[in-house]
Design a protein around this motif. Structure first.
Motif, PDB file in Angstrom:
ATOM      1  N   PRO A  79       0.662  -1.031  -0.011  1.00 19.99           N
ATOM      2  CA  PRO A  79       0.144  -0.165  -0.056  1.00 19.99           C
ATOM      3  C   PRO A  79       0.778   1.145  -0.126  1.00 19.99           C
ATOM      4  N   LEU A  80       1.539   1.445  -1.067  1.00 17.89           N
ATOM      5  CA  LEU A  80       2.153   2.650  -1.377  1.00 17.89           C
ATOM      6  C   LEU A  80       1.646   4.094  -1.188  1.00 17.89           C
ATOM      7  N   ASP A  81       0.236   3.877  -1.320  1.00 17.09           N
ATOM      8  CA  ASP A  81      -0.399   5.289  -1.297  1.00 17.09           C
ATOM      9  C   ASP A  81      -0.606   5.620   0.143  1.00 17.09           C
ATOM     10  N   HIS A  82      -0.282   4.822   1.236  1.00 17.75           N
ATOM     11  CA  HIS A  82      -0.518   5.125   2.747  1.00 17.75           C
ATOM     12  C   HIS A  82       0.815   6.423   2.840  1.00 17.75           C
ATOM     13  N   ASN A  83       1.889   6.258   2.159  1.00 17.73           N
ATOM     14  CA  ASN A  83       2.863   7.464   2.306  1.00 17.73           C
ATOM     15  C   ASN A  83       2.361   8.649   1.982  1.00 17.73           C
ATOM     16  N   GLN A  84       1.627   8.744   0.921  1.00 15.74           N
ATOM     17  CA  GLN A  84       0.837   9.944   0.190  1.00 15.74           C
ATOM     18  C   GLN A  84      -0.081  10.392   1.284  1.00 15.74           C
ATOM     19  N   ASN A  85      -0.766   9.664   1.735  1.00 13.07           N
ATOM     20  CA  ASN A  85      -2.043   9.901   2.610  1.00 13.07           C
ATOM     21  C   ASN A  85      -1.188  10.762   3.944  1.00 13.07           C
ATOM     22  N   LEU A  86       0.071   9.923   4.397  1.00 14.72           N
ATOM     23  CA  LEU A  86       0.696  10.429   5.888  1.00 14.72           C
ATOM     24  C   LEU A  86       1.291  11.779   5.367  1.00 14.72           C
ATOM     25  N   VAL A  87       1.895  12.124   4.227  1.00 12.45           N
ATOM     26  CA  VAL A  87       2.385  13.491   3.679  1.00 12.45           C
ATOM     27  C   VAL A  87       1.131  14.347   3.784  1.00 12.45           C
ATOM     28  N   GLU A  88       0.168  13.977   3.144  1.00 10.64           N
ATOM     29  CA  GLU A  88      -1.078  15.002   2.956  1.00 10.64           C
ATOM     30  C   GLU A  88      -1.631  15.349   4.434  1.00 10.64           C
ATOM     31  N   ARG A  89      -1.649  14.399   5.220  1.00 10.67           N
ATOM     32  CA  ARG A  89      -2.107  14.749   6.796  1.00 10.67           C
ATOM     33  C   ARG A  89      -1.151  15.604   7.320  1.00 10.67           C
ATOM     34  N   VAL A  90       0.163  15.490   7.272  1.00 12.19           N
ATOM     35  CA  VAL A  90       1.181  16.307   8.115  1.00 12.19           C
ATOM     36  C   VAL A  90       1.051  17.878   7.289  1.00 12.19           C
ATOM     37  N   LEU A  91       1.010  17.943   5.945  1.00 11.74           N
ATOM     38  CA  LEU A  91       0.916  19.311   5.493  1.00 11.74           C
ATOM     39  C   LEU A  91      -0.423  19.898   5.943  1.00 11.74           C
ATOM     40  N   ILE A  92      -1.519  19.284   5.960  1.00  9.21           N
ATOM     41  CA  ILE A  92      -2.848  19.678   6.641  1.00  9.21           C
ATOM     42  C   ILE A  92      -2.671  20.238   7.947  1.00  9.21           C
ATOM     43  N   GLY A  93      -1.899  19.384   8.695  1.00  5.43           N
ATOM     44  CA  GLY A  93      -1.630  19.769  10.178  1.00  5.43           C
ATOM     45  C   GLY A  93      -0.653  20.704  10.184  1.00  5.43           C
ATOM     46  N   LYS A  94       0.076  21.320   9.397  1.00  2.00           N
ATOM     47  CA  LYS A  94       0.986  22.217   9.513  1.00  2.00           C
ATOM     48  C   LYS A  94       0.389  23.668   8.975  1.00  2.00           C
ATOM     49  N   GLY A  95      -1.054  23.528   8.629  1.00  2.04           N
ATOM     50  CA  GLY A  95      -1.649  24.755   8.186  1.00  2.04           C
ATOM     51  C   GLY A  95      -2.262  24.856   6.749  1.00  2.04           C
ATOM     52  N   LEU A  96      -1.848  24.083   5.824  1.00  2.00           N
ATOM     53  CA  LEU A  96      -2.196  23.890   4.572  1.00  2.00           C
ATOM     54  C   LEU A  96      -3.577  23.750   4.311  1.00  2.00           C
ATOM     55  N   ALA A 105      -6.467  21.676   2.721  1.00  6.37           N
ATOM     56  CA  ALA A 105      -6.596  20.393   1.975  1.00  6.37           C
ATOM     57  C   ALA A 105      -6.506  20.428   0.497  1.00  6.37           C
ATOM     58  N   LYS A 106      -7.057  21.162  -0.105  1.00  7.13           N
ATOM     59  CA  LYS A 106      -6.962  21.364  -1.575  1.00  7.13           C
ATOM     60  C   LYS A 106      -5.604  21.734  -1.871  1.00  7.13           C
ATOM     61  N   THR A 107      -4.839  22.667  -1.161  1.00  9.06           N
ATOM     62  CA  THR A 107      -3.375  22.966  -1.576  1.00  9.06           C
ATOM     63  C   THR A 107      -2.434  21.750  -1.107  1.00  9.06           C
ATOM     64  N   ALA A 108      -2.652  20.964   0.054  1.00  8.54           N
ATOM     65  CA  ALA A 108      -1.753  19.894   0.272  1.00  8.54           C
ATOM     66  C   ALA A 108      -1.915  18.806  -0.827  1.00  8.54           C
ATOM     67  N   LYS A 109      -2.906  18.601  -1.505  1.00  7.28           N
ATOM     68  CA  LYS A 109      -3.277  17.912  -2.658  1.00  7.28           C
ATOM     69  C   LYS A 109      -2.654  18.189  -3.863  1.00  7.28           C
ATOM     70  N   GLN A 110      -2.565  19.529  -4.044  1.00  4.07           N
ATOM     71  CA  GLN A 110      -1.866  20.101  -4.988  1.00  4.07           C
ATOM     72  C   GLN A 110      -0.119  20.005  -5.086  1.00  4.07           C
ATOM     73  N   TRP A 111       0.128  20.332  -3.475  1.00  7.47           N
ATOM     74  CA  TRP A 111       1.708  20.269  -3.416  1.00  7.47           C
ATOM     75  C   TRP A 111       1.941  18.658  -4.058  1.00  7.47           C
TER      76      TRP A 111
END
Length: 214
Positions: A163-180, A182-188
């Protein structure tokens, strides 16, 4: 198992890894390379020099009786390693290992403490102690599993469709947690994947997406 047979096990294991492995008599020499006469220092009675891939190894025997005896023996092996270095390339020195086979163990003493005393002392070189048990082949394999020769992943089954997409989901959650947002985090994440090898393109797009998401 004799010291010679033990060294042969190390050589065979190295060759199984397709490494060059051979005896190195110079490492066990009583004199420095390029000098005449025996070195004027205390040296171990029995030691074998090996080259296992990029790793210089001195294999020897040590009795596990008491702390003073062990310290004295280690000092002799340290002297031997210093001599062995004169036969090595400069780049090899950092990889030097001392592997000791315990020949006599006084069961009245806490030999676990003595082994820890040896292995935790990384002065001069890395050290490992093999206390051969009743099942020597097993205990030898256990020692090798603690060395640079270990390749545990060779024994593990390959995992397909991880499940390599787990890494992507983790990164997305971290970015959102830092204030981005959700839409911007997905774009990044999308830009990082798409323009990973083109930082001059990726960075402006990350900045633009951040500004739009503010």
């Amino acid at each position: 198992m004799s010291l010679e047979k033990f060294c042969n096990e190390l050589i065979c294991t190295s060759r199984d890894l397709e490494w060059e492995a051979k005896l190195m008599p110079g490492y066990a020499s009583k004199q420095f390379k390029g000098r005449e006469g025996t070195a004027d220092v205390a040296l171990p009675e029995k030691v074998v020099g090996l080259q296992l891939g990029d790793y210089p190894v001195l294999a020897g025997e040590i009795d596990l009786h008491d702390t003073d005896q062990v310290r004295q023996a280690i000092k002799q092996f340290h002297n031997q390693v210093v001599i062995a270095r004169s036969y090595m390339e400069a780049s090899q020195v950092i990889n030097t290992h001392l592997i000791l086979r315990s020949t006599v163990v006084d069961e009245a003493t806490d030999w676990h403490v003595l082994i820890n005393l040896i292995e935790r002392d990384e002065a001069v070189c890395r050290k490992l102690v093999w206390k051969a048990g009743d099942k020597e082949e097993f205990s030898c394999a256990e020692l090798i599993s603690r060395t640079f020769l270990a390749r545990p992943w060779r024994k593990n089954d390959m995992v397909n469709n991880a499940p390599l997409d787990h890494n992507q989901n983790l990164v997305e959650r971290v970015l959102i947690g830092k204030g981005l947002p959700a839409k911007t985090a997905k774009q990044w994440i999308e830009y990082a994947r798409k323009f990973n090898d083109e930082p001059l393109i990726m960075i402006p797009k990350l900045v633009e997406a951040w500004r739009k998401g503010k």
